[in-house]
Design an enzyme around this catalytic site. Structure first.
Site, mmCIF file in Angstrom:
data_model
loop_
_atom_site.group_PDB
_atom_site.id
_atom_site.type_symbol
_atom_site.label_atom_id
_atom_site.label_comp_id
_atom_site.label_asym_id
_atom_site.label_seq_id
_atom_site.Cartn_x
_atom_site.Cartn_y
_atom_site.Cartn_z
ATOM 1 C CB SER A 49 3.238 -1.487 -14.242
ATOM 2 O OG SER A 49 2.058 -1.532 -15.527
ATOM 3 C CG ASP A 81 4.754 -2.472 -9.475
ATOM 4 O OD1 ASP A 81 4.143 -3.484 -10.539
ATOM 5 O OD2 ASP A 81 5.910 -2.909 -9.053
ATOM 6 C CG HIS A 82 8.226 -3.710 -11.063
ATOM 7 N ND1 HIS A 82 9.567 -4.262 -10.912
ATOM 8 C CD2 HIS A 82 7.400 -4.678 -10.926
ATOM 9 C CE1 HIS A 82 9.280 -6.419 -9.899
ATOM 10 N NE2 HIS A 82 8.100 -5.812 -10.418
ATOM 11 C CD GLU A 133 13.090 -6.834 -7.806
ATOM 12 O OE1 GLU A 133 13.423 -6.070 -8.960
ATOM 13 O OE2 GLU A 133 12.102 -7.691 -7.637
ATOM 14 C CB ALA A 212 2.764 -12.306 -3.722
ATOM 15 C CB SER A 213 -0.751 -14.000 -8.466
ATOM 16 O OG SER A 213 -1.086 -12.605 -8.626
ATOM 17 C CB ILE A 254 -1.404 -9.333 -6.168
ATOM 18 C CG1 ILE A 254 -1.867 -10.279 -4.349
ATOM 19 C CG2 ILE A 254 -3.552 -10.502 -7.024
ATOM 20 C CD1 ILE A 254 -2.827 -10.346 -3.861
ATOM 21 C CG ASP A 255 -0.716 -6.965 -12.403
ATOM 22 O OD1 ASP A 255 -0.219 -7.206 -13.477
ATOM 23 O OD2 ASP A 255 -2.288 -7.279 -12.611
HETATM 24 O O1 LIG Z 1 5.089 -8.574 -8.894
HETATM 25 C C1 LIG Z 1 3.785 -8.587 -8.825
HETATM 26 C C2 LIG Z 1 3.053 -8.965 -9.800
HETATM 27 O O2 LIG Z 1 3.526 -10.089 -9.897
HETATM 28 P P1 LIG Z 1 1.714 -11.761 -9.902
HETATM 29 O O3 LIG Z 1 2.807 -11.559 -11.783
HETATM 30 O O4 LIG Z 1 2.610 -12.801 -9.403
HETATM 31 O O5 LIG Z 1 0.591 -10.847 -9.718
HETATM 32 N N1 LIG Z 1 4.157 -6.641 -10.146
HETATM 33 O O6 LIG Z 1 4.989 -6.064 -9.457
HETATM 34 C C3 LIG Z 1 3.036 -6.396 -10.792
HETATM 35 C C4 LIG Z 1 3.677 -6.779 -12.044
HETATM 36 C C5 LIG Z 1 2.943 -5.778 -13.053
HETATM 37 C C6 LIG Z 1 3.980 -5.372 -14.567
HETATM 38 O O7 LIG Z 1 2.734 -4.862 -15.085
HETATM 39 P P2 LIG Z 1 3.079 -4.649 -16.424
HETATM 40 O O8 LIG Z 1 2.313 -6.223 -17.837
HETATM 41 O O9 LIG Z 1 2.123 -3.595 -16.593
HETATM 42 O O10 LIG Z 1 4.498 -4.041 -16.304
HETATM 43 CA CA LIG Z 2 13.961 -6.876 -10.650
HETATM 44 ZN ZN LIG Z 3 6.759 -6.797 -9.571
#
Ligand SMILES: O=C(COP(=O)(O)O)N(O)CCCCOP(=O)(O)O
Ligand SMILES: [Ca+2]
Ligand SMILES: [Zn+2]
Ligand code: NA
Length: 307
Positions: A49, A81-82, A133, A212-213, A254-255
């Site tokens: 991210s 990611d994002h 998205e 999705a966690s 999954i984060d």
């Molecule tokens: O879709 C997910 C994970 O979803 P989850 O929270 O269900 O695991 N993600 O895209 C992960 C988002 C991570 C954000 O990270 P920062 O705090 O560094 O910005």
């Molecule tokens: Ca978004």
């Molecule tokens: Zn996300």
């Protein structure tokens, strides 16, 4: 090797399974995930991210992922990611990422299309794939009006138009998940009818599930037992994830489960070993917990072991 997710998703779609996309921020998290992938012989998406790039610095993450590939020989995707704008997506493409997400879902439809097209053009020119998205991640409570649900979840007809007009390689859909540890106030519920419709209208096209966690109870309990306080934390039941993996979902993000596995184990280790102050001991405990958690997800939820 470092790969794009193109072939990975084609195989996942045909095989009715999904590939795990795990957020990485430091060495132990990467090692835990990659050790699990090695033991289960599974493809991996390691995703970064903007916050991770700020925390660890891009060069450290890039080199750690290179090390993971050299160490294991696994097919690994390095994914942004994002990505919030064209600039960060361009930076990551130029930095050797094999996949980037441009998250334009907060913009109106036409603006989302415009920014996504811009990233697709730049990325495809350089052999990099793009995730976009459509729809806003938000757990919708039962008592919410249908009109609000319509306004946030992904519209299947719009999804078809979006994919056709942008040339994007995969699409993150909103069907009731949300980021973090507090996804549902009431019973967990996903809009599978909507997912079914999107899958039918975009046959063979890879979908992505964010938020999705599962928020695994064992880690929530352990966190709360050893000095933490995360009451009421709730995530997506693994049965629902398996169902989604059997449909058009090819990438499951999954984060939070990684964060909980690490945090629960570090808290427990420190509580049980008050005289210990060697970071290798408690970070090692966290790494081990991450490895076991990821192995479980690969085997019992994603189904990408041995693929
Ligand atoms: O879709 C997910 C994970 O979803 P989850 O929270 O269900 O695991 N993600 O895209 C992960 C988002 C991570 C954000 O990270 P920062 O705090 O560094 O910005
Ligand atoms: Ca978004
Ligand atoms: Zn996300
Ligand atoms: Na799938």
């Amino acid at each position: 090797p470092l790969v794009t997710s193109k072939e990975m998703f084609q195989k996942a779609y045909e095989g009715g399974y999904a590939v795990g996309a795990f957020n990485v921020n430091n060495m132990e998290i990467i090692q835990g995930i990659v050790e699990a992938g090695k033991e289960e012989n599974a493809p991996l998406i390691l995703q970064v991210s903007a916050g991770a790039r700020k925390y660890a610095k891009p060069v450290y993450l890039r080199k750690l992922v290179e090390a993971a590939i050299e160490d294991t020989g696994l097919p690994i995707v390095l994914h942004l990611d994002h990505g919030e704008n064209f600039e960060i997506c361009k930076a990551c493409v130029d930095d050797g990422f094999t996949s980037v997400m441009i998250d334009g879902s907060k913009h109106p439809f036409e603006e989302n299309i415009a920014i996504t097209k811009q990233v697709v053009e730049y990325a495809h020119e350089r052999g990099v794939v793009v995730e976009a998205e459509l729809g806003k991640l938000a757990g919708i409570e039962d008592n919410v009006k249908v009109t609000e649900r319509e306004a946030t979840f992904t519209d299947p007809d719009q999804a078809v138009e979006f994919v056709e007009r942008t040339g994007v390689d995969s699409l993150a859909v909103a069907i009731g998940t949300s980021h973090g540890a507090y996804k549902f106030k009431g019973e967990p519920k996903l809009d599978f009818e909507r997912l079914e419709k999107i899958t039918k209208m975009l046959p063979g096209f890879p979908l992505v599930l964010h938020g999705a966690s599962t928020v695994l109870p064992e880690f929530v309990e352990s966190c709360n037992k050893y000095g933490g306080s995360i009451p009421g934390a709730k995530g997506v039941p693994e049965e629902m994830l398996k169902k989604a993996a059997g449909m058009g979902v090819c990438k499951i993000n999954i984060d939070t489960d990684l964060r909980l596995a690490m945090t629960a184990s570090v808290r427990k280790y420190l509580a049980e070993n008050p005289s210990e102050f060697d970071p290798r001991k408690y970070l090692g405990a966290g790494r081990d917990a991450i490895k076991e958690m990821v192995r479980h997800k690969i085997k019992n939820v994603l189904g990408c072991n041995g693929k």
